[in-house]
Write an enzyme that holds these catalytic residues in place. Structure first.
Site, PDB file in Angstrom:
ATOM      1  CG  HIS A 152       9.513   4.716 -11.311  1.00  0.00           C
ATOM      2  ND1 HIS A 152       8.148   4.566 -11.197  1.00  0.00           N
ATOM      3  CD2 HIS A 152       9.888   3.933 -12.360  1.00  0.00           C
ATOM      4  CE1 HIS A 152       7.719   3.728 -12.117  1.00  0.00           C
ATOM      5  NE2 HIS A 152       8.742   3.334 -12.837  1.00  0.00           N
ATOM      6  N   GLY A 158      -7.407   3.322   4.612  1.00  0.00           N
ATOM      7  CA  GLY A 158      -8.857   3.352   4.747  1.00  0.00           C
ATOM      8  C   GLY A 158      -9.541   3.087   3.422  1.00  0.00           C
ATOM      9  CE  LYS A 166      -7.382  -2.924   1.121  1.00  0.00           C
ATOM     10  NZ  LYS A 166      -7.767  -2.423  -0.204  1.00  0.00           N
ATOM     11  CG  ASN A 181      -6.643  -6.690  -4.288  1.00  0.00           C
ATOM     12  OD1 ASN A 181      -5.631  -7.359  -4.390  1.00  0.00           O
ATOM     13  ND2 ASN A 181      -6.609  -5.384  -4.023  1.00  0.00           N
TER      14      ASN A 181
END
EC number: 1.1.1.94
Length: 335
Positions: A36, A139, A195, A260
């Site tokens: 962008h 995945g 997840k 995370n």
């Protein structure tokens, strides 16, 4: 032009989008990468690398950078969207005027729609109708390893089997990138989104020094939470034992390349969420996905205690240690 040699356009030039573009162009087939930011695109085109996210990994000759969205969309019939979940809907709206009947849409974005908790598939179908074949790629993949050509396996889910086989043939590379196909788009999307929430919990646990036993318990009970929610939405429970389910969960919960997990570790060490995200410097999908996953679980009437406690920490001011105590203090039950 053969199926294998047909062009692919990747929309999103962050770390993962760039890594996928590098991987898909290594076989010599034409691949286009759109971002962008025109200035960043010009720099990538000149330097033949993404110096910000993947420094020192050169672009293959078959990879071309595009700064014009219309041109990027028109160059390929297969469009692979790799942007953060909170701007996914915006990108769908941006490409809509440039789409033709020949186009097929795939995304590697892992998340739920902001504010609604809907699957991204539902968002696409609402915005574009049902005329375009859809697929999701998900995945256990870290961008740096994928871009470096290290062995990686991933799942491609599509309800149209012919489309799945054709795109699998286009992107599969026996040397380093193995692609499995699946027809359970719901399960594959949920595995990739939730997840990240469980990874935050695993990171928090490690940040508080709880050890490997606690981390493993969170992973195991986490896959149970994801599976319960998935089945309630029509997913195949076996999907959650595959690459896009357990595979992605284990990777994200156990390796510090995971944003995370690192975010959760900082929370467990007493760092506030905003400071932790600023320090990481890239999108922490799990922060946003926690609220949407919690909303979706409430809507479906599904018990998701780990997700609920992470929600309480992130959005209700609960202390991480209090959340851990709440999980440990739950009533004993049969596994």
């Amino acid at each position: 032009m053969s199926i294998q040699a047909s062009p692919v356009t990747i929309l999103g030039a962050g770390s993962y989008g760039t890594a996928l573009a590098i991987a898909l162009s290594r076989n010599g087939y034409p691949t286009y990468l759109w971002g962008h930011n025109p200035t960043a695109c010009a720099q990538m085109a000149q330097e033949r690398q993404n110096a910000r996210f993947l420094p020192d990994i050169s672009f293959p000759e078959a990879l071309r950078v595009e700064s014009d969205l219309k041109s990027a969309v028109e160059k390929s019939k297969d469009l692979l969207i790799v942007v953060p979940s909170h701007v996914f809907g915006e990108v769908i709206q941006q490409i809509k005027p440039f789409l033709h009947n020949r186009h097929r849409i795939i995304w590697a974005t892992k998340g739920l729609e902001r504010g609604t908790g809907r699957l991204l598939q539902n968002l696409v179908e609402q915005e574009l109708g049902s005329q375009y074949p859809l697929a999701v790629l998900s995945g256990p993949t870290f961008a740096k390893e994928l871009a470096a050509g290290l062995p990686t396996a991933i799942t491609l889910a599509a309800e149209n089997e012919q489309f799945a086989k054709e795109f699998q043939a286009r992107i599969h590379c026996s040397k380093h990138f193995r692609v499995y196909i699946n027809n359970d788009m719901v399960g594959v999307q949920l595995g990739g989104a939730i997840k990240n929430v469980i990874a935050i919990s695993a990171g928090m646990s490690d940040g508080m020094g709880f050890g490997a036993n606690a981390r493993t318990a969170l992973i195991t009970r986490g896959i149970a939470e994801i599976s319960r929610l998935g089945v309630s939405l029509g997913a195949n429970v076996n999907t959650f034992m595959g690459m896009s389910g357990l595979g992605d969960l284990v990777l994200t919960c156990t390796d510090n390349q995971s944003r995370n997990r690192r975010f959760g570790m900082m929370l467990g060490q007493g760092v506030d969420a905003r400071t932790a995200m600023d320090e990481i410097g890239q999108v922490v999908e799990g922060y946003y996905n926690t609220k949407e996953a919690y909303m979706l679980a409430q809507k479906q009437g599904i018990e998701m205690p780990i997700t609920e406690q992470i929600y309480q920490v992130l959005f209700c001011g609960k202390d991480a240690k209090e959340a851990a105590t709440a999980l440990l203090g739950r009533k004993s039950k049969v596994e």
